[in-house]
Design a protein around this motif. Structure first.
Motif, short mmCIF file in Angstrom:
data_model
loop_
_atom_site.label_atom_id
_atom_site.label_comp_id
_atom_site.label_asym_id
_atom_site.label_seq_id
_atom_site.Cartn_x
_atom_site.Cartn_y
_atom_site.Cartn_z
N PRO A 161 29.77 62.17 -31.33
CA PRO A 161 31.11 62.69 -31.98
C PRO A 161 31.15 64.62 -30.95
O PRO A 161 32.15 65.07 -30.73
CB PRO A 161 30.97 63.02 -33.06
CG PRO A 161 29.56 62.61 -33.34
CD PRO A 161 28.56 62.28 -32.03
N GLY A 162 30.45 65.38 -31.27
CA GLY A 162 30.21 66.62 -30.55
C GLY A 162 31.28 66.88 -29.08
O GLY A 162 31.92 67.71 -29.46
N THR A 163 31.07 65.93 -28.71
CA THR A 163 31.03 65.81 -27.13
C THR A 163 32.60 65.16 -27.03
O THR A 163 32.83 65.59 -26.01
CB THR A 163 30.10 65.42 -26.06
OG1 THR A 163 28.57 65.61 -25.90
CG2 THR A 163 30.72 64.88 -24.59
N CYS A 164 32.23 64.60 -28.02
CA CYS A 164 34.27 63.82 -27.86
C CYS A 164 35.24 64.88 -28.26
O CYS A 164 35.89 64.96 -27.91
CB CYS A 164 34.70 62.61 -28.94
SG CYS A 164 35.59 61.49 -28.61
N ARG A 165 34.27 65.48 -29.39
CA ARG A 165 35.93 66.60 -29.61
C ARG A 165 36.05 67.86 -28.38
O ARG A 165 37.04 67.80 -28.85
CB ARG A 165 35.16 67.35 -31.29
CG ARG A 165 35.84 68.28 -31.86
CD ARG A 165 34.52 68.69 -33.01
NE ARG A 165 33.88 70.26 -32.59
CZ ARG A 165 32.24 69.17 -33.01
NH1 ARG A 165 32.09 68.33 -33.44
NH2 ARG A 165 31.48 70.13 -32.67
#
Length: 199
Positions: A161-165
């Motif tokens: 999710p962090g990479t997505c953000r």
């Protein structure tokens, strides 16, 4: 108050699911599971046999839960992808459990059971008309590829999710996931069309 074995099993299951999602199989501790479940360690071994068997039981149950809750409708692949995305948003622990399994238990335990479940989904897609222009064996392969590609499109959003953000330049995970949901639905729609599905 009488001892309620089923309630104890449920508390152990819920506590263990949280523990394994957070720490993986190797990092999970039976004493922490017992404390969180308000049970003793002996009950865990009595009901589940070992930490490894408990992990396998949780993973099997979570996969069964998503299988019952949502499926890919051959006539509405894009909408189905959106429903599956929403299920993972509400149950992010399954992705974490699958990642831990890939890292720590890659021996394929329960693989034949899972294979049968996915074969059923593939046959449902084929019967619904996926790649109807292809010969039968090629239709099965096309349906397998469609299913796995959609699973990957959805899962990666919750795996990182962090990479997505960061990639999307969004300030919050929620904003990134809202964008990704729309993109996943659109990509699933195009994949379904390419596979010979109705839009």
């Amino acid at each position: 108050m009488a001892y309620d074995a089923e309630d104890t099993r449920r508390r152990i299951f819920d506590a263990a699911a949280d523990e394994f999602a957070e720490h993986g199989l190797a990092g999970a501790r039976v004493d922490r599971i017992a404390t969180a479940a308000r049970a003793n360690k002996q009950a865990i071994y009595l009901y589940y046999g070992s930490k490894e068997k408990l992990f396998a039981a949780i993973l099997r149950a979570k996969l069964e839960e998503i299988s019952i809750s949502v499926s890919i409708d051959p006539d509405a692949v894009a909408e189905s992808a959106g429903q599956i995305f929403d299920w993972y948003r509400e149950h992010p622990e399954l992705i974490r459990l699958l990642l831990w399994e890939a890292l720590e238990a890659p021996d394929g335990a329960g693989e034949s059971e899972r294979r049968a479940g996915f074969q059923e989904k593939v046959h449902h897609l084929v019967a619904g008309g996926v790649a109807r222009h292809l010969p039968e064996d090629a239709r099965v392969r096309a349906a397998q590829d469609l299913l796995f590609t959609i699973m990957g499109l959805i899962a990666w959003n919750f795996a990182v999710p962090g990479t997505c953000r960061v990639v999307l330049g969004e300030e919050t995970d929620q904003a990134a996931l809202a964008r990704r949901r729309e993109t996943v639905i659109e990509v699933a729609r195009r994949l379904a069309i390419a596979a010979g599905e109705r839009p």
